[in-house]
Design a protein around this motif. Structure first.
Motif, short mmCIF file in Angstrom:
data_model
loop_
_atom_site.label_atom_id
_atom_site.label_comp_id
_atom_site.label_asym_id
_atom_site.label_seq_id
_atom_site.Cartn_x
_atom_site.Cartn_y
_atom_site.Cartn_z
N GLY A 185 0.80 -1.23 0.00
CA GLY A 185 0.00 0.00 0.00
C GLY A 185 0.83 1.27 0.00
O GLY A 185 0.42 2.27 0.59
N LEU A 186 1.98 1.26 -0.67
CA LEU A 186 2.89 2.39 -0.65
C LEU A 186 2.84 3.18 -1.96
O LEU A 186 2.67 2.62 -3.04
N ALA A 187 3.01 4.50 -1.85
CA ALA A 187 3.01 5.40 -2.99
C ALA A 187 4.36 6.10 -3.07
O ALA A 187 5.12 6.13 -2.09
N PRO A 188 4.71 6.69 -4.23
CA PRO A 188 5.96 7.45 -4.32
C PRO A 188 6.05 8.51 -3.24
O PRO A 188 5.08 9.21 -2.96
N GLY A 189 7.22 8.59 -2.60
CA GLY A 189 7.43 9.55 -1.52
C GLY A 189 7.19 8.99 -0.14
O GLY A 189 7.63 9.57 0.85
N GLY A 207 12.60 -2.89 -4.37
CA GLY A 207 11.18 -2.55 -4.33
C GLY A 207 10.92 -1.10 -3.99
O GLY A 207 10.23 -0.39 -4.74
N PRO A 208 11.45 -0.58 -2.87
CA PRO A 208 11.20 0.82 -2.53
C PRO A 208 11.68 1.80 -3.60
O PRO A 208 11.00 2.78 -3.91
N THR A 242 10.82 -17.31 -4.20
CA THR A 242 9.77 -16.55 -4.87
C THR A 242 10.12 -15.07 -4.98
O THR A 242 9.64 -14.38 -5.89
N GLY A 243 10.94 -14.53 -4.06
CA GLY A 243 11.40 -13.16 -4.17
C GLY A 243 10.42 -12.11 -3.71
O GLY A 243 10.80 -10.96 -3.48
N TRP A 244 9.16 -12.46 -3.56
CA TRP A 244 8.14 -11.54 -3.09
C TRP A 244 6.99 -12.37 -2.54
O TRP A 244 6.97 -13.60 -2.68
N PRO A 245 6.00 -11.76 -1.85
CA PRO A 245 5.04 -12.56 -1.08
C PRO A 245 4.15 -13.48 -1.91
O PRO A 245 3.60 -13.08 -2.94
N ILE A 246 4.00 -14.71 -1.40
CA ILE A 246 3.07 -15.68 -1.97
C ILE A 246 1.67 -15.44 -1.43
O ILE A 246 0.67 -15.58 -2.14
N ALA A 247 1.58 -15.12 -0.15
CA ALA A 247 0.28 -14.90 0.50
C ALA A 247 0.40 -13.73 1.46
O ALA A 247 1.41 -13.56 2.13
N ALA A 248 -0.66 -12.93 1.52
CA ALA A 248 -0.64 -11.75 2.38
C ALA A 248 -2.05 -11.20 2.52
O ALA A 248 -2.97 -11.57 1.77
N ASN A 249 -2.21 -10.33 3.49
CA ASN A 249 -3.39 -9.49 3.59
C ASN A 249 -3.05 -8.21 2.83
O ASN A 249 -2.16 -7.46 3.23
N LEU A 250 -3.71 -7.95 1.72
CA LEU A 250 -3.24 -6.96 0.75
C LEU A 250 -3.70 -5.55 1.10
O LEU A 250 -4.83 -5.16 0.82
N ALA A 251 -2.76 -4.79 1.67
CA ALA A 251 -3.07 -3.43 2.13
C ALA A 251 -3.44 -2.51 0.98
O ALA A 251 -4.19 -1.55 1.17
N GLY A 252 -2.90 -2.78 -0.21
CA GLY A 252 -3.16 -1.90 -1.34
C GLY A 252 -4.36 -2.28 -2.18
O GLY A 252 -4.71 -1.56 -3.12
N ILE A 253 -5.00 -3.39 -1.87
CA ILE A 253 -6.19 -3.82 -2.61
C ILE A 253 -7.41 -3.83 -1.71
O ILE A 253 -8.39 -3.13 -1.94
#
Length: 638
Positions: free
Chosen positions: A269-273, A294-295, A393-404
């Protein structure tokens, strides 16, 4: 259908279309026309005819879009008192000049560079400098000993090794140069050059063929970005294998860039800045993905933190960082929070700081136990998101998606599969498990972008380790289940890899070290529950016939041997001397039964056991040494 479920369904039913849309998040040199393809072994390949440079996407692109004066990195080192702020422009320039210095040393596209450094900005700069000129970096965690570094040098065959004169842990200075020297001496392959970043706490003497980092950076020319194919290797990152030999996970460039750019928004759930703080190390995949690439791909500011969660200088170190840098997203391993909770159970230190900027806390790397989950929820009053992924995998397989769409949290669950990951649970009979039925956790092909593209120079091992057992699926090596609401629960490894404070370590490799001691006839290493680290290794050793030495001295020698061979990261601190080990009639040690005993769980004496009374030896030894909960264990039939 919820927004999450609709998005996930689209990603699974139309993967090429879904990822074509996500690919537009990054600046390509040539946008790919072929989104999804397959190699000869039916492994997915992404964006194969696209070209890009990930350093350009992470730095130059933002400068060109007018964000050059925005902060890219905050460096904070409570162990030295040092702080530094690097804007996107300043970071781009430093990276370009170091890249130019590497080119002077003969490093070019496809060459490997091993990086063995502490958590300093120069570690990030070294990684990005390699990516800028198309070199393949391989970062090795500073907690590994010389032998482990040597194994990685031999496998990766780097043209150059980059290190620092020392690391610093609380009040201890850890010289790095002697470890690197020993590793190069032990390695059959010899790098052409060594670059050393000198730190004031301890400076290292340099010999012929060894270069000072500061001189290299100042004498280099400003290197431009080298265009590479999307399938070009970005890095090799070694992870523990069940055979004891580290596996060199290869990550491609284009798929990784797309996956990380997507995850920064969808998962975090992150935006530029925005400011994100990932309390890990660049030697691990978490550091690669969510301290560095990523950042910066997302245009965020990332905190590079050199220190521990407690005693650097206090249990409020993390809260200070969040307050001072206005952190929006904080990510670390559960071990760190357990250490803070142990030091400051009432969270008194937290009250000294304002955490008004904090919106989400993410944890991964090991199981988040319910008591720690509830403690965090009470202390921080923000969503606590337990998510699950792997080096591979390099990034999450499962998560609670803050940005969706955030779903109600369940303690012990990683919530839902992330879009792109088609997760299934397969039981013992090879059939798909029903809800609440535990089995092997698999990911159906195609694996999404960002996942491993192979094992360095070992395609056969890549296929046999991950793809062969269940054709058409990737084998995660973890067991788990879906509950009635579709939440995914990961229950732990199904092989001999254990998780110590979020670090995956091979018990087989530790057994190899113990077995090499001249006094040891047989041995076994298991992982047992640890309240702080999640798991810790314990060794069982049968001395050779005629051994009449001091058992305490042998135990101490074996512990030291593991520390010197593998490194402090193994956290190997306990050896039990026994006369027998439980085995099958064919001579296989029943490690699973030893783990069951240590966990205090009911067990059934297997019909295949050679000598049932051998269990008594193991139980007595574990009870005498206070290992696990063995005194609670009883045979199931009782």
């Amino acid at each position: 259908m919820s927004r999450y479920h609709a998005t996930h369904a689209y990603s699974i039913e139309s993967p090429a279309e879904f990822w074509q849309e996500q690919a537009q998040r990054i600046p390509w040199k040539r946008f790919p026309e072929t989104i999804l393809s397959w190699d000869e072994q039916r492994h997915a390949r992404w964006f194969e005819d696209g070209t890009l440079n990930i350093c350009y996407a992470a730095l130059d692109h933002h400068v060109e879009k007018g964000r050059g004066e925005q902060v890219a990195l905050y460096y904070d080192s409570p162990v030295t008192g040092a702080r530094e702020v690097l804007t996107y422009r300043a970071l781009r320039d430093r990276v370009a000049y170091v890249a130019g210095g590497l080119e002077k040393l003969g490093v070019g596209k496809g060459d490997r560079v091993v990086i063995y450094m502490p958590m300093v900005p120069e570690a990030v700069i070294a990684m990005l400098a390699c990516a800028r000129i198309g070199a393949v970096h391989s970062v090795v965690f500073g907690g590994f000993a010389a032998r482990e570094l040597a194994l990685r040098i031999e496998d990766a065959e780097p043209k150059v090794v980059i290190s620092a004169s020392c690391g610093i842990e609380v009040n201890t200075v850890l010289p790095y140069k002697p470890i690197v020297d020993q590793a190069i001496a032990q390695s059959v392959f010899k790098p052409e050059a060594l670059v050393v970043f000198q730190r004031e706490a301890e400076r290292a003497p340099l010999n012929e063929g060894e270069h000072d980092w500061q001189t290299l950076e100042q004498s280099g020319v400003f290197a431009e970005c080298v265009e590479v194919e999307a399938t070009h290797p970005l890095y090799i990152l070694y992870t523990s294998g069940t055979t004891g030999k580290p596996k060199g996970v290869v990550r491609d460039t284009g798929g990784y860039a797309v996956a990380l750019a997507y995850s920064m928004e969808a998962v975090y759930g992150l935006a530029p800045g925005d400011v994100c703080f990932t309390a890990s190390d660049v030697g691990w995949v978490v550091g690669h993905s969510y301290i560095v690439y990523g950042p910066l791909l997302r245009g965020c500011a990332s905190v590079v933190y050199e220190g521990k969660p407690v005693k650097t200088p206090d249990a409020g170190s993390f809260w200070r960082i969040i307050d001072e840098y206005r952190v929006k997203s904080f990510f670390t391993a559960p071990t760190a929070f357990r250490a803070i909770k142990k030091e400051d159970p009432e969270a008194l230190e937290r009250r000294r700081y304002s955490l008004a900027s904090l919106e989400h806390v993410f944890v991964a790397g090991e199981r988040l136990d319910p008591p720690t989950f509830h403690w965090l929820s009470d202390v921080l009053n923000v969503p606590i998101i337990d998510h699950w992924w792997q080096t591979e995998t390099g990034w999450p397989i499962a998560a609670n998606l803050a940005g969706i769409e955030l779903a109600p949290a369940k303690a012990g669950s990683a919530t839902y599969p992330v879009p792109g990951f088609n997760v299934e649970i397969i039981g013992r009979e090879g059939e798909k498990s029903a809800a609440m039925e535990e089995g092997s956790v698999l990911i159906k092909q195609p694996l999404p972008p960002g996942c491993l593209s192979g094992i360095w120079r070992d395609p056969a091992r890549f296929h046999s380790a991950y793809m062969a057992a269940f054709p058409g699926y990737y084998l995660t090596g973890d067991g788990g289940y879906f509950d009635d609401d579709g939440y995914l629960f990961i229950m732990g490894r199904t092989d001999d890899v254990i998780n110590v404070a979020g670090h995956r370590l091979s018990t087989g490799e530790m057994e190899g070290v113990l077995g090499a001691h001249p006094a040891v006839a047989e041995c076994a290493v298991i992982g047992i529950h640890d309240d702080l680290k999640g798991q810790r290794p314990v060794g069982f050793v049968i001395p050779k016939d005629g051994f009449d030495g001091d058992e305490a001295a042998l135990e101490a020698a074996l512990i030291q041997q593991v520390r010197e061979t593998i490194g402090p990261v193994a956290a190997f601190k306990q050896v039990l001397i026994v006369n027998r080990l439980p085995k099958t009639r064919s001579g296989k040690i029943l490690r699973k039964l030893l783990r069951t005993l240590a966990d205090g769980k009911p067990y059934t004496v297997p019909s295949t056991i050679d000598d049932p009374t051998s269990l008594d030896d193991a139980q007595v030894a574990m009870s005498r040494h206070g290992v696990g909960r063995v005194d609670e264990a009883r045979p199931a039939e009782q």
